[in-house]
Design a protein around this motif. Sequence first.
Motif, PDB file in Angstrom:
ATOM      1  N   VAL A   1     -29.325   1.352  29.649  1.00  0.00           N
ATOM      2  CA  VAL A   1     -30.558   2.083  29.350  1.00  0.00           C
ATOM      3  C   VAL A   1     -30.237   3.534  28.987  1.00  0.00           C
TER       4      VAL A   1
ATOM      5  N   CYS B   1     -28.875   3.668  25.548  1.00  0.00           N
ATOM      6  CA  CYS B   1     -29.972   3.419  24.614  1.00  0.00           C
ATOM      7  C   CYS B   1     -30.789   4.686  24.402  1.00  0.00           C
TER       8      CYS B   1
ATOM      9  N   CYS C   1     -36.540   1.721  25.933  1.00  0.00           N
ATOM     10  CA  CYS C   1     -35.224   1.202  26.305  1.00  0.00           C
ATOM     11  C   CYS C   1     -35.276   0.264  27.507  1.00  0.00           C
TER      12      CYS C   1
END
Length: 216
Positions: free
Chosen positions: A137, A140, A176
């Motif tokens: 995450v 991202c 994300c």
Amino acid sequence: MIRILHIAIAGFIGLAVAAPAQAQQERSERMQRLAVAAWTACIADEFPQDVHDLLILDYRTDRYRSLIRELGERRVSEECFNAMPRAYRRIELGGLPFAGGLAEQMIEMEAQEPLVKRLSMAVIGEPVTTHSYTDQVASCMVLGAPNLAADLFATAPASDEETAAFAQLELVQAICTQSGSAIEATPLAMRSMLATASFRILAAQNSAPAESDDDA
């Protein structure tokens, strides 16, 4: 939902005891974070290769745990130590906040071009290996909004500017995490995750093989 709410930084001394509870807590957090920044600046400046070796490791490994513990116990130069405000000089370093602070210092030290440009180029560059869902995450978010990540790292810890930068990143975080669990994290934890992810993203570009004339 994944919660990363509290990461203790043990051993910090030098806080006022007469302040109201909320104000004291806020000052405690800010002082702890500034202390981490001061220490990681010294360590990254004096042991850059060891810090680099740490930050590119999978943090789930014994090698990582051993090296971060050893770096947390390193003595820094008297000059750097004496340059710290006295309130920052007693602190035990370790875990994600320590790694995040080291990552930010290394990113700043290695800067030859603006960070936003380096992260933007990484979007179309070499992929980076992630080691967990939260790491995925964080990567991202950095690659999805390199300008906002760079804006965050330009802010002082526990500042109004940092709060505003995190507000700008909320939508990116939501995007994300839309295919997985939401992540609830303190500003310290989230900034640390984004910093370590950013460092490894940039390191992946630096370690990419150079393009030869035959490849062009």
